[in-house]
Structure formats: structure tokens, C-alpha cells
Design a protein around this motif. Structure first.
Motif, mmCIF file in Angstrom:
data_model
loop_
_atom_site.group_PDB
_atom_site.id
_atom_site.type_symbol
_atom_site.label_atom_id
_atom_site.label_comp_id
_atom_site.label_asym_id
_atom_site.label_seq_id
_atom_site.Cartn_x
_atom_site.Cartn_y
_atom_site.Cartn_z
ATOM 1 N N UNK A 92 0.003 7.739 3.763
ATOM 2 C CA UNK A 92 -1.322 7.485 3.159
ATOM 3 C C UNK A 92 -2.447 7.522 4.179
ATOM 4 N N UNK A 93 -2.206 7.028 5.385
ATOM 5 C CA UNK A 93 -3.295 6.973 6.369
ATOM 6 C C UNK A 93 -3.693 8.372 6.833
ATOM 7 N N UNK A 94 -2.701 9.232 7.075
ATOM 8 C CA UNK A 94 -2.998 10.608 7.487
ATOM 9 C C UNK A 94 -3.754 11.342 6.385
ATOM 10 N N UNK A 112 0.842 -1.207 0.000
ATOM 11 C CA UNK A 112 0.000 0.000 0.000
ATOM 12 C C UNK A 112 0.873 1.252 0.000
ATOM 13 N N UNK A 113 1.876 1.255 0.869
ATOM 14 C CA UNK A 113 2.754 2.421 0.985
ATOM 15 C C UNK A 113 3.477 2.717 -0.325
ATOM 16 N N UNK A 114 3.908 1.648 -1.024
ATOM 17 C CA UNK A 114 4.613 1.831 -2.295
ATOM 18 C C UNK A 114 3.728 2.541 -3.318
ATOM 19 N N UNK A 115 2.433 2.265 -3.262
ATOM 20 C CA UNK A 115 1.520 2.832 -4.253
ATOM 21 C C UNK A 115 0.974 4.191 -3.830
ATOM 22 N N UNK A 116 0.721 4.364 -2.522
ATOM 23 C CA UNK A 116 0.027 5.571 -2.047
ATOM 24 C C UNK A 116 0.921 6.559 -1.311
ATOM 25 N N UNK A 117 2.138 6.150 -0.927
ATOM 26 C CA UNK A 117 3.032 7.033 -0.182
ATOM 27 C C UNK A 117 3.016 6.726 1.302
ATOM 28 N N UNK A 122 -5.624 10.101 3.875
ATOM 29 C CA UNK A 122 -6.975 9.614 3.612
ATOM 30 C C UNK A 122 -7.911 9.980 4.765
ATOM 31 N N UNK A 123 -7.384 10.052 5.994
ATOM 32 C CA UNK A 123 -8.207 10.473 7.133
ATOM 33 C C UNK A 123 -8.565 11.954 7.004
ATOM 34 N N UNK A 124 -7.634 12.745 6.490
ATOM 35 C CA UNK A 124 -7.839 14.189 6.366
ATOM 36 C C UNK A 124 -8.827 14.519 5.238
ATOM 37 N N UNK A 125 -8.641 13.905 4.077
ATOM 38 C CA UNK A 125 -9.431 14.271 2.894
ATOM 39 C C UNK A 125 -10.550 13.287 2.566
ATOM 40 N N UNK A 126 -10.464 12.074 3.126
ATOM 41 C CA UNK A 126 -11.470 11.058 2.806
ATOM 42 C C UNK A 126 -11.143 10.244 1.571
ATOM 43 N N UNK A 127 -10.078 10.639 0.865
ATOM 44 C CA UNK A 127 -9.664 9.910 -0.341
ATOM 45 C C UNK A 127 -8.241 10.292 -0.705
ATOM 46 N N UNK A 128 -7.640 9.495 -1.573
ATOM 47 C CA UNK A 128 -6.343 9.804 -2.169
ATOM 48 C C UNK A 128 -6.465 9.585 -3.669
ATOM 49 N N UNK A 129 -6.112 10.591 -4.447
ATOM 50 C CA UNK A 129 -6.088 10.432 -5.898
ATOM 51 C C UNK A 129 -4.686 10.010 -6.323
ATOM 52 N N UNK A 130 -4.607 8.934 -7.076
ATOM 53 C CA UNK A 130 -3.322 8.407 -7.517
ATOM 54 C C UNK A 130 -3.051 8.874 -8.942
ATOM 55 N N UNK A 131 -1.872 9.459 -9.129
ATOM 56 C CA UNK A 131 -1.468 9.957 -10.447
ATOM 57 C C UNK A 131 -0.169 9.288 -10.877
ATOM 58 N N UNK A 132 0.064 9.247 -12.167
ATOM 59 C CA UNK A 132 1.335 8.785 -12.703
ATOM 60 C C UNK A 132 1.689 9.646 -13.898
ATOM 61 N N UNK A 133 2.878 10.217 -13.848
ATOM 62 C CA UNK A 133 3.351 11.118 -14.921
ATOM 63 C C UNK A 133 2.351 12.245 -15.172
ATOM 64 N N UNK A 134 1.738 12.735 -14.090
ATOM 65 C CA UNK A 134 0.809 13.849 -14.191
ATOM 66 C C UNK A 134 -0.608 13.471 -14.572
ATOM 67 N N UNK A 182 -9.852 1.720 1.096
ATOM 68 C CA UNK A 182 -8.546 1.445 1.688
ATOM 69 C C UNK A 182 -8.693 0.524 2.897
ATOM 70 N N UNK A 183 -9.651 0.820 3.763
ATOM 71 C CA UNK A 183 -9.856 -0.012 4.944
ATOM 72 C C UNK A 183 -10.346 -1.402 4.548
#
Length: 269
Positions: A155-157, A147-152, A159-171, A182-183
Motif C-alpha cells: 500500500x505504501x509504494x 491497513x495492510x489487510x484492507x489496502x494490500x 500510494x506514493x506512486x499514484x497519490x491514492x489507492x482505490x478500494x474495490x470489492x467484488x469489482x 492514509x498518513x
């Protein structure tokens, strides 16, 4: 890599199966004229067209075994929205497919899954006892890893703050990970599930020794806890078995054929 020669007695056709949410799951039936059938499941953010899955369908065709490869909801051509996690949701998609073919008077004899699909077929076997041959290709044992490799790292802080994480690659935007999805992944316990797999269920795990996406140690962990288990490590193979498609197909098809033969063997009284 050369694909097996096409068996002239086989043909392919598109089949649509509705899951329990009414979403249409799109798949391709490789018809070899047998009532027995094998279902093939793709991995994370992949589809029924992924090389390993398409090549396995061709190899099964060549062996005279019918198969069905399909897209989970939210993937490939299937309806629904993509969800991170959702392992048990995909188990239910697979169950809908299996039930469809049972309704067509077909016998689903084996399920095969690659990567995330490997986890899905093992989870299926832990919940349902109707399919006795399961093949896990490059599946992950501990779903908290990767999970960490993909989300940073944070990641837990985030996703708790924003409710989601948007994953990007090369912009470019790839996909959204919600807190719930995630849970869902973090709370899916492969170890506990595998302990529930029936001793009569034959399980094959195939993994590449050079897999840098899901380490080969996952395969060894599955071998420790699944009772009726066979382990095959392909030396030098990466996660999708890029340079080892022929060996992969040979190992999987032979295991499935052996399982079919065992099912047909008369039982002693």
C-alpha cells in the motif's frame, strides 16, 4: 435479538448540526424528557443506523436516558466527502454536536463509539475535558494495524506512486484512500492520546473475544494505560457484537447509569 420495549414517554426526531466546515451532520435525537444526553458514534464507513448504535439508543430510551446518534461528515445522510483516516476530523464533528446540545441547555454526560468511533471518543477525551464518561466499543489501539489487510501489502509504494489507492470489492468501487488521509491514520497515536485522558474521566472498553477485525488485544492495551478504566470482554462476540446485542446493551447502559449516579452523589467536605 429482541429490542427493548419502547418507552411510551420517549420520541425520536431528526436534528441537524453544522460542523466547523459548515457541513450538515444528520442525527436522530431519542428524547426521554431528561436534560442529560448520551451521544452515540458509529464506525468506519458506517452510519447512525448500524445495529449496535440503534440498539443502544433503544436500550438507553428504555432506561429513561436521552441519546443522540448521528452520521459523521461524509457518512450516512451527512454532508461532506468520505475520508479515510480523519480521526481528529471526526473528533471535531463530535465536538460540534456536543456544543450544539450545550447550547440547547442539555448536559452531555457520556459519549459512546463503536470501532473507529471508539477511537474517536477516546481521542475526544484526550483533547476535551468536558465529558466524564466514555465508552469504547471494539476500538483499535494501534492504528498502523489493519491497513495492510484492507489496502494490500504494497500500500505504501502504491500510494506514493499514484497519490491514492482505490478500494474495490467484488469489482465495485468502495472508496478512495489519498496519501494524506492514509498518513493521517498512520500518524494518529492512540497510545499518546490515551495518556492525556483525565483521571476523573470514567472509561469503559467493551470488546468481543472473537473479534477478527480488531483483535481483543487492543482492549487489553487500553486497559493498561487509561487510568480510570473498566474492561468488559464479551466471550464469543464478533466485531459488531452480532449475536450479543443484549449483553452489550446491558453492560453499556449499566455503566452509564452508574456514572450518572456517581455524578449525582453528594461530595464529602
Amino acid at each position: 435479538m429482541s429490542l427493548p420495549e419502547q418507552n411510551p414517554s420517549t420520541h425520536q426526531k431528526k436534528v441537524v448540526v453544522a460542523n466547523k466546515h459548515g457541513e450538515k451532520l444528520m442525527g436522530i435525537l431519542h428524547e426521554s424528557g431528561t436534560t442529560d444526553i448520551v451521544i452515540l458514534c458509529h464506525g468506519f464507513r458506517s452510519s447512525k443506523e448500524t445495529e449496535a448504535i440503534a440498539n443502544l439508543a433503544a436500550a438507553l430510551e428504555n432506561a429513561g436516558i436521552s441519546s443522540f446518534r448521528f452520521d459523521f461528515a461524509g457518512n450516512g445522510e451527512s454532508e461532506g466527502s468520505f475520508q479515510y483516516g480523519n480521526y481528529w476530523g471526526e473528533v471535531e464533528d463530535l465536538h460540534a454536536v456536543a456544543q450544539h446540545f450545550c447550547g440547547e441547555k442539555r448536559a452531555v454526560k457520556a459519549i459512546v463509539g463503536h470501532s473507529k468511533g471508539g477511537g474517536v471518543v477516546l481521542l475526544y477525551a484526550s483533547r476535551y475535558r468536558d465529558i466524564k464518561t466514555v465508552v469504547n466499543l471494539s476500538g483499535r489501539y494501534d492504528l498502523k494495524t489493519g491497513v495492510e489487510e484492507r489496502l494490500g501489502k504494497d500500500f505504501m509504494e502504491r500510494v506514493k506512486k499514484d497519490g491514492f489507492i482505490d478500494v474495490h470489492k467484488s469489482g465495485s468501487f468502495l472508496f478512495r484512500v489519498t496519501e494524506q488521509s492514509l498518513m493521517d491514520r498512520l500518524n494518529t497515536n492512540m497510545h499518546e492520546a490515551c495518556l492525556q485522558i483525565d483521571k476523573g474521566c470514567r472509561v469503559l472498553t467493551v470488546h468481543g473475544s472473537a473479534d477478527d477485525i480488531v483483535g481483543v488485544e487492543s482492549a487489553h492495551e487500553f486497559a493498561k494505560i487509561i487510568p480510570n478504566h473498566k474492561l468488559h470482554i464479551i466471550e464469543g462476540a464478533d466485531h459488531p457484537f452480532t449475536q450479543h446485542q443484549d449483553e452489550l446493551a446491558s453492560v453499556v447502559v449499566n455503566f452509564i447509569k452508574e456514572s450518572f449516579d456517581q455524578d449525582k452523589a453528594p461530595t464529602s467536605t
